[in-house]
Design an enzyme around this catalytic site. Sequence first.
Site, PDB file in Angstrom:
ATOM      1  N   ASP A 151       0.859  -1.185   0.000  1.00 50.95           N
ATOM      2  CA  ASP A 151       0.000   0.000   0.000  1.00 50.95           C
ATOM      3  C   ASP A 151       0.895   1.233   0.000  1.00 50.95           C
ATOM      4  OD1 ASP A 151      -2.853   0.935   0.175  1.00 50.95           O
ATOM      5  OD2 ASP A 151      -1.974   2.097   1.794  1.00 50.95           O
ATOM      6  N   SER A 152       0.308   2.349  -0.441  1.00 48.94           N
ATOM      7  CA  SER A 152       1.066   3.595  -0.422  1.00 48.94           C
ATOM      8  C   SER A 152       1.320   4.064   1.019  1.00 48.94           C
ATOM      9  CB  SER A 152       0.292   4.670  -1.189  1.00 48.94           C
ATOM     10  OG  SER A 152      -1.002   4.796  -0.646  1.00 48.94           O
ATOM     11  N   CYS A 166      -3.354  -1.371  -2.586  1.00 47.51           N
ATOM     12  CA  CYS A 166      -3.596   0.027  -2.957  1.00 47.51           C
ATOM     13  C   CYS A 166      -4.425   0.099  -4.248  1.00 47.51           C
ATOM     14  CB  CYS A 166      -2.248   0.718  -3.153  1.00 47.51           C
ATOM     15  SG  CYS A 166      -2.380   2.448  -3.554  1.00 47.51           S
ATOM     16  N   GLU A 172      -4.202   9.168   7.516  1.00 47.71           N
ATOM     17  CA  GLU A 172      -2.762   8.962   7.778  1.00 47.71           C
ATOM     18  C   GLU A 172      -2.330   9.727   9.032  1.00 47.71           C
ATOM     19  OE1 GLU A 172       0.013   7.320   6.225  1.00 47.71           O
ATOM     20  OE2 GLU A 172      -1.376   6.194   4.968  1.00 47.71           O
ATOM     21  N   CYS A 212     -10.641   2.703  -1.816  1.00 48.51           N
ATOM     22  CA  CYS A 212      -9.348   3.163  -1.304  1.00 48.51           C
ATOM     23  C   CYS A 212      -9.130   2.443   0.026  1.00 48.51           C
ATOM     24  CB  CYS A 212      -9.373   4.674  -1.093  1.00 48.51           C
ATOM     25  SG  CYS A 212      -7.904   5.288  -0.250  1.00 48.51           S
ATOM     26  N   HIS A 242      -7.695   3.185   2.633  1.00 53.68           N
ATOM     27  CA  HIS A 242      -7.779   3.972   3.862  1.00 53.68           C
ATOM     28  C   HIS A 242      -9.215   4.093   4.387  1.00 53.68           C
ATOM     29  CE1 HIS A 242      -3.773   5.080   2.570  1.00 53.68           C
ATOM     30  NE2 HIS A 242      -3.565   5.699   3.713  1.00 53.68           N
TER      31      HIS A 242
HETATM   32  N1  DGL Z   1      -4.124   3.524  -0.371  1.00 52.67           N
HETATM   33  C1  DGL Z   1      -4.448   4.170  -1.585  1.00 52.67           C
HETATM   34  C2  DGL Z   1      -5.591   3.504  -2.311  1.00 52.67           C
HETATM   35  O1  DGL Z   1      -6.069   2.455  -1.920  1.00 52.67           O
HETATM   36  C3  DGL Z   1      -4.752   5.625  -1.480  1.00 52.67           C
HETATM   37  C4  DGL Z   1      -3.822   6.494  -0.758  1.00 52.67           C
HETATM   38  C5  DGL Z   1      -2.970   7.375  -1.611  1.00 52.67           C
HETATM   39  O2  DGL Z   1      -3.455   8.341  -2.213  1.00 52.67           O
HETATM   40  O3  DGL Z   1      -1.798   7.073  -1.649  1.00 52.67           O
HETATM   41  O4  DGL Z   1      -6.016   4.016  -3.309  1.00 52.67           O
END
Ligand code: DGL
Length: 273
Positions: free
Chosen positions: A14-15, A77, A159, A191, A193
């Site tokens: 994940d990012s 992600c 975050e 997403c 998050h």
């Molecule tokens: N975790 C990323 C997703 O599922 C989004 C977060 C980001 O913008 O890096 O799209």
Amino acid sequence: MPKSKQTIKIGVFDSGLGGLTVLKHLLKELPAYDYLYLGDTARVPYGSRSADVIYRYTEEAVDFLFSKGCQLIILACNTSSSQALRRLQQEYLPKRYPDRRILGVIIPLAQAAAHNNNISVIGTKATISSGAYKEEILKINKKAAVHSNSAPLLVPLIEEGLAGKTATNMILKKYLQPLKLKRIKTLILGCTHYPFVINDVRRIMGKNCEVPDPGKIIATSLAEYLQRHPEFNTDNKSAGKREFYLTDEPKSFKVIAEKFLGSKIEHIDLIEL
Ligand code: DGL
């Protein structure tokens, strides 16, 4: 293909910390596997970046996970799944790691929603502009109306550890109110998050709108994939190893991760991609 008698390590990328919402369900559903979690916390968010940059960052992450011995990678992600997965599967894997696999999250989540005709997807700007969810839903249900909206402020708030706080709920309401008026039947949290605020989303959307938990769907879909691919059966008899790698260590990661996963994280390795 990997030999049948061996431990299999699954990379979860994940990012940032959002992939924990997927990891949690993988650990529950498929505990015998070894897991390596990689969060590119130094470069989050990906969602406002260009397709080329998202591809480059994702390829670097995938390179790292394969170098650590992962045989299978889940691009948890959505931004990476929607902007980089196809090219990684079609160009990168056959050249570099023909025996390994990279799986994304868009198809299982689209499949879980496509039985409804009035669907909404919220995600990052990059995920929404890719049109990936709409494309996959329409392949299954041509009659579906798919409303796609970006919700760019949610990732930085989550975050920062502000899930459930007043400011986050106000912004959530602002994003969700127009969808409520459209009488959406299924809302896809596109997403990683967003499941941190799934209870608030469900409360705001009301009981006539399903809000499936993406991590649960992805874990079920992976379990089915692994049944169809016995070459990835792991030899572990009980719970496997868990490793955590970040590109920057926000103090909050360990606290949020331990609280969310409900278990101690012994060690987090800091790396550069
Ligand atoms: N975790 C990323 C997703 O599922 C989004 C977060 C980001 O913008 O890096 O799209």
